[in-house]
Write an enzyme that holds these catalytic residues in place. Structure first.
Site, PDB file in Angstrom:
ATOM      1  N   ASP A   1      -5.304  -7.143  -3.274  1.00  0.00           N
ATOM      2  CA  ASP A   1      -4.789  -6.869  -1.936  1.00  0.00           C
ATOM      3  C   ASP A   1      -4.036  -5.540  -1.895  1.00  0.00           C
ATOM      4  O   ASP A   1      -4.029  -4.860  -0.869  1.00  0.00           O
ATOM      5  CB  ASP A   1      -3.917  -8.019  -1.424  1.00  0.00           C
ATOM      6  CG  ASP A   1      -3.993  -8.137   0.094  1.00  0.00           C
ATOM      7  OD1 ASP A   1      -5.112  -8.103   0.633  1.00  0.00           O
ATOM      8  OD2 ASP A   1      -2.931  -8.245   0.745  1.00  0.00           O
TER       9      ASP A   1
ATOM     10  N   GLU B   1       5.222  -2.088   2.793  1.00  0.00           N
ATOM     11  CA  GLU B   1       4.367  -3.085   2.158  1.00  0.00           C
ATOM     12  C   GLU B   1       3.861  -2.597   0.794  1.00  0.00           C
ATOM     13  O   GLU B   1       3.817  -3.368  -0.166  1.00  0.00           O
ATOM     14  CB  GLU B   1       3.181  -3.371   3.085  1.00  0.00           C
ATOM     15  CG  GLU B   1       2.477  -4.678   2.802  1.00  0.00           C
ATOM     16  CD  GLU B   1       1.649  -5.114   3.993  1.00  0.00           C
ATOM     17  OE1 GLU B   1       2.243  -5.354   5.064  1.00  0.00           O
ATOM     18  OE2 GLU B   1       0.424  -5.188   3.870  1.00  0.00           O
TER      19      GLU B   1
ATOM     20  N   GLU C   1      -5.073  -8.606  10.898  1.00  0.00           N
ATOM     21  CA  GLU C   1      -3.654  -8.976  10.809  1.00  0.00           C
ATOM     22  C   GLU C   1      -3.436 -10.455  11.147  1.00  0.00           C
ATOM     23  O   GLU C   1      -2.647 -11.140  10.491  1.00  0.00           O
ATOM     24  CB  GLU C   1      -2.820  -8.110  11.770  1.00  0.00           C
ATOM     25  CG  GLU C   1      -2.836  -6.614  11.477  1.00  0.00           C
ATOM     26  CD  GLU C   1      -2.072  -6.212  10.216  1.00  0.00           C
ATOM     27  OE1 GLU C   1      -2.191  -6.911   9.183  1.00  0.00           O
ATOM     28  OE2 GLU C   1      -1.363  -5.191  10.267  1.00  0.00           O
TER      29      GLU C   1
ATOM     30  N   GLU D   1     -12.769 -11.813   5.358  1.00  0.00           N
ATOM     31  CA  GLU D   1     -11.519 -12.482   4.962  1.00  0.00           C
ATOM     32  C   GLU D   1     -11.812 -13.703   4.086  1.00  0.00           C
ATOM     33  O   GLU D   1     -11.140 -13.929   3.083  1.00  0.00           O
ATOM     34  CB  GLU D   1     -10.692 -12.876   6.188  1.00  0.00           C
ATOM     35  CG  GLU D   1     -10.057 -11.692   6.915  1.00  0.00           C
ATOM     36  CD  GLU D   1      -8.923 -11.014   6.120  1.00  0.00           C
ATOM     37  OE1 GLU D   1      -8.322 -11.652   5.225  1.00  0.00           O
ATOM     38  OE2 GLU D   1      -8.647  -9.832   6.397  1.00  0.00           O
TER      39      GLU D   1
HETATM   40  C1  HMH Z   1      -7.556  -8.904   2.856  1.00  0.00           C
HETATM   41  N1  HMH Z   1      -6.524  -8.965   5.063  1.00  0.00           N
HETATM   42  C2  HMH Z   1      -6.401  -8.654   3.767  1.00  0.00           C
HETATM   43  N2  HMH Z   1      -5.278  -8.130   3.278  1.00  0.00           N
HETATM   44  C3  HMH Z   1      -4.227  -7.896   4.101  1.00  0.00           C
HETATM   45  N3  HMH Z   1      -3.088  -7.376   3.571  1.00  0.00           N
HETATM   46  C4  HMH Z   1      -4.317  -8.215   5.471  1.00  0.00           C
HETATM   47  C5  HMH Z   1      -5.504  -8.751   5.915  1.00  0.00           C
HETATM   48  C6  HMH Z   1      -3.181  -8.026   6.454  1.00  0.00           C
HETATM   49  O1  HMH Z   1      -2.625  -6.784   6.437  1.00  0.00           O
END
Ligand code: HMH
Length: 221
Positions: free
Chosen positions: A47, A88, A140, A210
């Site tokens: 991520d 972040e 999001e 996702e």
């Molecule tokens: C895979 N989807 C993924 N990572 C993230 N950080 C977000 C959404 C949301 O910012």
């Protein structure tokens, strides 16, 4: 097509895939405390790479808002999102060092590569602002709904994962997602049927990516 509450109409129509993305076994395992920490660390590393690609995507949305939006506040909401990404990225670095995850030598896995390539395709100036902002909202919203679920009463989220869940599950992030949704809904009321269809298709693509991203984190492919 009746254009009011277009997004809610689509979410009802595509309920199964939406639930697949927001109630994935990876998330449910955080919520019930059975998560395998190897999976969590894999998610964290992957991520981090995803978020780095998300920055240029967001900047492309910002440019489109500046060029195409009829409302000044759109740009400010998107700019706020960009500012949070800076924070972040720092959080990912701190969290990774806490878990002994090296962010310098992560190899992007296939699902991540595919998702980042998809983001890159959305950066094209040929993709309409309405389509981009709808995809942006969906990206999001999946994280917001997923992680908020891990904070609800009765969840057994391990204390060491509480902070991660709060990052996307907090009410401020929820309100930010609502603002993005309102922008998307406003724009969707004014576009051609072709653009409307394109937005729906790309919303589905986001949900599929996702699900694949969670699958990858869980340890499958
Ligand atoms: C895979 N989807 C993924 N990572 C993230 N950080 C977000 C959404 C949301 O910012």
């Amino acid at each position: 097509v009746e254009r009011s509450a277009m997004i809610d109409t689509w979410l009802e129509k595509h309920r199964l895939i939406y639930t697949g993305a927001t109630r994935h076994p990876f998330i449910l395992s955080i919520r019930d405390g059975t998560i395998d920490m190897t999976s969590f660390k894999r998610w964290l590393a992957q991520d981090y790479l995803f978020v780095r690609s998300f920055v240029p995507f967001l900047s492309s949305v910002l440019i489109k808002a500046w060029k195409e939006s009829d409302d000044n506040t759109d740009m400010e909401i998107i700019l706020g999102g960009m500012a949070s990404l800076s924070d972040e990225i720092s959080w990912f670095k701190r969290e990774a060092s806490k878990w002994g995850v090296l962010l310098t030598d992560i190899i992007p896995q296939k699902a991540n590569q595919d998702y980042c390539r998809f983001l890159e395709s959305l950066m094209s100036p040929d993709v309409e602002y309405t389509v981009s902002i709808t995809a942006f909202w969906a990206i999001e919203a999946v994280y917001q709904e997923s992680f908020a679920h891990c904070l609800e009463d009765g969840s057994k989220t391990p204390p060491e994962l509480q902070e991660t869940c709060e990052r996307w599950g907090n009410t401020g992030f929820g309100e930010y997602c609502q603002s993005l949704k309102r922008i998307a809904e406003r724009k969707l009321q004014k576009v051609s049927d072709d653009v409307l269809t394109k937005a729906e298709v790309l919303l589905l693509r986001v949900l599929e990516h996702e699900v694949e991203f969670w699958n990858m984190s869980s340890g499958g492919t």
